[in-house]
Each structure stands twice: as C-alpha cells, then as structure tokens.
Design a protein around this motif. Structure first.
Motif, mmCIF file in Angstrom:
data_model
loop_
_atom_site.group_PDB
_atom_site.id
_atom_site.type_symbol
_atom_site.label_atom_id
_atom_site.label_comp_id
_atom_site.label_asym_id
_atom_site.label_seq_id
_atom_site.Cartn_x
_atom_site.Cartn_y
_atom_site.Cartn_z
ATOM 1 N N MET A 16 0.753 -1.178 0.098
ATOM 2 C CA MET A 16 -0.086 0.035 0.016
ATOM 3 C C MET A 16 0.946 1.231 -0.085
ATOM 4 O O MET A 16 0.697 2.359 -0.705
ATOM 5 N N ILE A 17 2.012 1.291 0.800
ATOM 6 C CA ILE A 17 2.844 2.434 0.938
ATOM 7 C C ILE A 17 3.578 2.438 -0.480
ATOM 8 O O ILE A 17 3.667 3.687 -0.989
ATOM 9 N N ALA A 18 4.060 1.576 -1.020
ATOM 10 C CA ALA A 18 4.615 1.519 -2.433
ATOM 11 C C ALA A 18 3.697 2.058 -3.452
ATOM 12 O O ALA A 18 4.040 2.800 -4.367
ATOM 13 N N GLN A 19 2.337 1.576 -3.310
ATOM 14 C CA GLN A 19 1.436 2.028 -4.357
ATOM 15 C C GLN A 19 1.079 3.493 -4.296
ATOM 16 O O GLN A 19 0.797 4.148 -5.266
ATOM 17 N N ILE A 20 1.091 4.014 -3.171
ATOM 18 C CA ILE A 20 0.692 5.654 -2.952
ATOM 19 C C ILE A 20 1.696 6.224 -3.497
ATOM 20 O O ILE A 20 1.610 7.308 -4.035
ATOM 21 N N LEU A 21 3.181 5.738 -3.205
ATOM 22 C CA LEU A 21 4.290 6.399 -3.679
ATOM 23 C C LEU A 21 4.350 6.642 -5.149
ATOM 24 O O LEU A 21 4.784 7.811 -5.810
ATOM 25 N N THR A 22 4.058 5.622 -5.924
ATOM 26 C CA THR A 22 4.099 5.424 -7.390
ATOM 27 C C THR A 22 3.136 5.439 -8.022
ATOM 28 O O THR A 22 3.085 5.301 -9.373
ATOM 29 N N TYR A 23 1.826 5.841 -7.676
ATOM 30 C CA TYR A 23 0.681 5.770 -8.437
ATOM 31 C C TYR A 23 0.447 6.440 -9.625
ATOM 32 O O TYR A 23 -0.089 6.160 -10.600
ATOM 33 N N PRO A 24 0.960 7.874 -9.504
ATOM 34 C CA PRO A 24 0.927 8.739 -10.939
ATOM 35 C C PRO A 24 1.696 8.207 -11.857
ATOM 36 O O PRO A 24 1.106 8.342 -13.008
ATOM 37 N N LEU A 25 2.789 7.532 -11.599
ATOM 38 C CA LEU A 25 3.546 6.657 -12.858
ATOM 39 C C LEU A 25 2.801 5.701 -13.296
ATOM 40 O O LEU A 25 2.648 5.398 -14.495
ATOM 41 N N GLN A 26 2.213 4.611 -12.439
ATOM 42 C CA GLN A 26 1.276 3.634 -12.604
ATOM 43 C C GLN A 26 0.237 4.122 -13.504
ATOM 44 O O GLN A 26 0.009 3.479 -14.703
ATOM 45 N N SER A 27 -0.489 5.518 -13.095
ATOM 46 C CA SER A 27 -1.494 5.845 -13.974
ATOM 47 C C SER A 27 -1.341 6.094 -15.258
ATOM 48 O O SER A 27 -1.928 5.776 -16.415
ATOM 49 N N GLY A 312 5.408 2.532 -23.113
ATOM 50 C CA GLY A 312 5.754 3.123 -21.677
ATOM 51 C C GLY A 312 6.547 1.956 -21.059
ATOM 52 O O GLY A 312 6.375 2.209 -19.872
ATOM 53 N N MET A 313 7.310 1.208 -21.493
ATOM 54 C CA MET A 313 8.272 0.365 -20.761
ATOM 55 C C MET A 313 9.121 1.161 -19.842
ATOM 56 O O MET A 313 9.305 0.687 -18.520
ATOM 57 N N SER A 314 9.694 2.246 -20.033
ATOM 58 C CA SER A 314 10.796 2.914 -19.549
ATOM 59 C C SER A 314 9.908 3.520 -18.088
ATOM 60 O O SER A 314 10.347 3.407 -17.213
ATOM 61 N N THR A 315 8.603 3.891 -18.336
ATOM 62 C CA THR A 315 7.875 4.345 -17.137
ATOM 63 C C THR A 315 7.710 3.355 -16.219
ATOM 64 O O THR A 315 7.612 3.479 -15.041
ATOM 65 N N LYS A 316 7.334 2.027 -16.519
ATOM 66 C CA LYS A 316 6.966 1.196 -15.984
ATOM 67 C C LYS A 316 8.178 0.523 -15.205
ATOM 68 O O LYS A 316 8.106 0.039 -13.953
ATOM 69 N N ILE A 317 9.225 0.548 -15.668
ATOM 70 C CA ILE A 317 10.673 0.156 -15.046
ATOM 71 C C ILE A 317 10.779 1.027 -13.685
ATOM 72 O O ILE A 317 11.196 0.460 -12.773
ATOM 73 N N VAL A 318 10.795 2.407 -14.199
ATOM 74 C CA VAL A 318 11.008 3.026 -12.963
ATOM 75 C C VAL A 318 9.941 2.902 -11.932
ATOM 76 O O VAL A 318 10.126 2.691 -10.453
ATOM 77 N N GLN A 319 8.769 2.865 -12.338
ATOM 78 C CA GLN A 319 7.557 2.778 -11.487
ATOM 79 C C GLN A 319 7.568 1.489 -10.398
ATOM 80 O O GLN A 319 7.582 1.280 -9.544
ATOM 81 N N SER A 320 7.692 0.345 -11.297
ATOM 82 C CA SER A 320 7.794 -0.857 -10.701
ATOM 83 C C SER A 320 8.841 -1.146 -9.955
ATOM 84 O O SER A 320 8.853 -2.099 -8.968
ATOM 85 N N VAL A 321 10.126 -0.926 -10.387
ATOM 86 C CA VAL A 321 11.323 -1.273 -9.460
ATOM 87 C C VAL A 321 11.352 -0.480 -8.170
ATOM 88 O O VAL A 321 11.564 -1.090 -7.200
ATOM 89 N N PHE A 322 11.012 0.798 -8.214
ATOM 90 C CA PHE A 322 10.654 1.725 -7.203
ATOM 91 C C PHE A 322 9.825 1.001 -6.369
ATOM 92 O O PHE A 322 10.071 0.747 -4.753
ATOM 93 N N ALA A 323 8.678 0.676 -6.674
ATOM 94 C CA ALA A 323 7.700 0.178 -6.032
ATOM 95 C C ALA A 323 7.894 -1.100 -5.190
ATOM 96 O O ALA A 323 7.723 -1.406 -4.046
#
Length: 354
Positions: A16-27, A312-323
């Motif tokens: 949940m914490i990881a999701q809140i921090l990275t949600y704009p990138l995921q969206s 959008g893979m570059s966006t996903k890599i940043v978001q998912s790796v950080f999350a």
C-alpha cells in the motif's frame, strides 16, 4: 500469529505504501499501454515523454487525474500482496520442509533450489490472480476512463463532419454542444456496472489468460530475490560475521534488481492485459479493438508492429522497480518489528509468571 500471516500482513502494508508513492507513474503508464495508433494511418506520431504526459493530465484533469482509481487500487494492492505473501510463505515453508527431509535422506544440501522457488512463486501468483483480477479490471477502467471519453468525443466529431446535412452554423452549434457536455461521474460502482453490462460476471476476469501467464513475473522476481538473499547471507557466514542479517538498503537494492529482470521479461503480456481490460472504445478504429488475448496479439502485430508491446516500458521500469524495492524493504522491516515485539512480549510474560 503464524509466519505466513505475518508475512501476508507485512506485504499488504508495504504494498500500500509503495502504491501510494508510485501511483501517478502507474496511472500514466496504463494510459501509455492502452494508447492505440495504427502505424499505417499515423506513421510519424510518436509517444510523448512521461513527464510531459503527467503535466498534460494535471493540465486537463487536475492532480486528481493522476490518482484516478486509487481507492480500488489500494484495496487491490492490500488484498493482492496479502494473499500473495500469505500463500508464498505457506508454500515456502513446505518447500523448506521438503528440502530438510531430503537432506536427512542424503539428498541435497537442505536448501531450496532455484526451480523450487519458481514453483512456489508461481503457485502463490496463480491464486493471487484468480482472487484479485476483478479489482484490477476496475482500476484499469478508472485509469483510462478520461482517455476513452476523449476518443469517443473525437469519434462523434468525425461523424458530424461526415454528415452532409450539417453545414455552417448548424455544424458549429453541434460542435459547441459536444464540447459543453459534461462527463458523467465515474467511480468504482460506475466502472463495475459498465463491465457487468458489457460482458456479465466474466467481464471481471478480462485479461485473465495473459495475467495468469504473467505469474512468471513474480516467479522470476522471487527467484532472483531469494537466490540473491541466500548468496548475501552465505557470504556473511563465510566471513564469520557476528550477524548474517541483511540490511534494509541491501534488501532495497536486491528487490530493485529482481523486479527489473522480471519486468523486462514479461512487459509485453502486461500491455496485452491492460488493453483487454480497458474500454474498447478507447480506439476509434475497429481494427484496434480486441475480443480476446490471441485477437489482441495478432492485431497489435498486424496494425502497430512489435514495438507496441513495449509502449511505456521505461515508465513501468521506474515505477515497478521503485515500488518493489520499497515493498520488499518495508515488508522485511515490518516482519523484523513483529519478531522484536513478539520476543519482548514473551519476556514480559515469562517475568510475570516467575
């Protein structure tokens, strides 16, 4: 409390914490994945940068646009991570028990092998997918709703232009009427009603085939993670250090490497899944609407080329790796905190009994 339940709750909290921090990138990433542009019709159009798209969403929808679908997403994350880590720990305990039994029989060194980690992660992932797919269908719908509405508006404008009975002021009035129409409110219940209206109960399991195949993502991730953690602990033991505990920073870095490997490997399936779960009106071109997994794959290759599988893979890599890094780090720290508190409570109980 069993260690499986502790890991499940810790995974839910960390997720949940990881999701809140990275949600704009995921969206934004979901919008990138579901954008459909036929290469023949628009060969020179390229996708804009992630930062530009974030600013564009803020300009047109406000900050809230970046958090569309956050509530069901948090529910999905908590449920998904809780279920996943609970069953992962259950199957992990079983695998470790089998490995220990085999060692007593003279088979193996008592540790769980790489293939066993893959099986453990895949079983936990499959159960997680079957339970939580309806939540992620709703999240995808909410994340791409504005995008779909814009495409529908564009299609209506094109229809007006083709209507030979409309000219001059009457055409202008129709355009103004379309532009002034306020979008209907769209929340979780609206998304659920829309999905049910389109395909009944089975609509909530759209994209289940690529999603089930994608259980290899966490399988690959946990294979890398567990193998790396095993290596770090063994290295400390060889050096005879006083503690073989892995630090939070090391967990963060190992989690990042594990997620990076898994994301790059399975990203095309994620794109297919997102496109199946989004409203099909997101494309004004019938050639870019899909009836199922194979139909989506064939049409994507035919009309957009292989590059569309990596949108959008570059966006996903940043978001998912950080999350994933945040999730692993927080989960491990929560498990340690529970262990510390459990020991203290046991000491207090022993002191009182004596």
């Amino acid at each position: 409390m069993s260690n499986a339940l502790v890991n499940g709750l810790a995974g839910a909290g960390g997720g949940m914490i990881a999701q809140i921090l990275t949600y704009p990138l995921q969206s934004v990433n979901t919008r990138q994945q579901t954008e459909r542009i036929a290469k023949k019709s628009q060969p020179n159009k390229s996708s804009s940068s992630t930062l530009f798209q974030i600013l564009e969403v803020i300009r047109s929808e406000g900050i809230g646009g970046l958090y569309s679908g956050l509530k069901p997403s948090l529910l999905g994350t908590a449920t998904s991570q809780g279920i996943y880590y609970y069953f992962y720990q259950v199957f992990k305990n079983k695998a470790e028990s089998i490995a220990a039994t085999n060692k007593r029989k003279g088979l193996g060194d008592g540790t769980v092998g790489m293939f066993s980690w893959l099986v453990v992660a895949a079983l936990a992932g499959a159960l997680n997918v079957l339970f939580t797919n309806p939540i992620w269908v709703l999240v995808t719908r909410m994340q791409t709703h504005t995008q779909a509405e814009q495409k529908i508006l564009e299609a209506k404008k094109e229809a007006l232009l083709r209507d030979s009975s409309l000219t001059g002021s009457s055409l202008h009035d129709k355009f103004r009427e379309l532009e002034s129409t306020k979008p209907n409110p769209y929340g979780t219940l609206h998304a659920a009603y829309e999905v049910y209206n389109e395909a009944g109960l089975m609509g909530f399991w759209k994209g289940i085939i690529p999603t089930l195949i994608m259980v290899c993502n966490p399988s690959i991730q946990f294979m890398i993670y567990e193998s790396s953690m095993k290596y770090l602990k063994a290295k400390r033991a060889d050096k005879k250090q006083s503690s073989n505990t892995v630090t939070a920073l090391e967990v963060f870095l190992v989690g990042a490497v594990a997620k990076l490997g898994a994301t790059v490997t399975t990203y095309p399936l994620l794109v297919v899944k997102s496109r199946l779960q989004a409203k099909q009106e997101i494309s004004t071109n019938n050639s870019l609407r899909y009836s199922g997994t194979m139909d989506a794959i064939v049409k994507m290759i035919q009309y957009e080329g292989f590059s569309c599988f990596y949108k959008g893979m570059s966006t996903k890599i940043v978001q998912s790796v950080f999350a994933a890094s945040v999730l692993f780090m927080i989960k491990e720290e929560l498990v340690k905190l529970y262990a510390t508190l459990a020991k203290k409570s046991q000491k207090i109980l022993l002191t009182r009994s004596n």
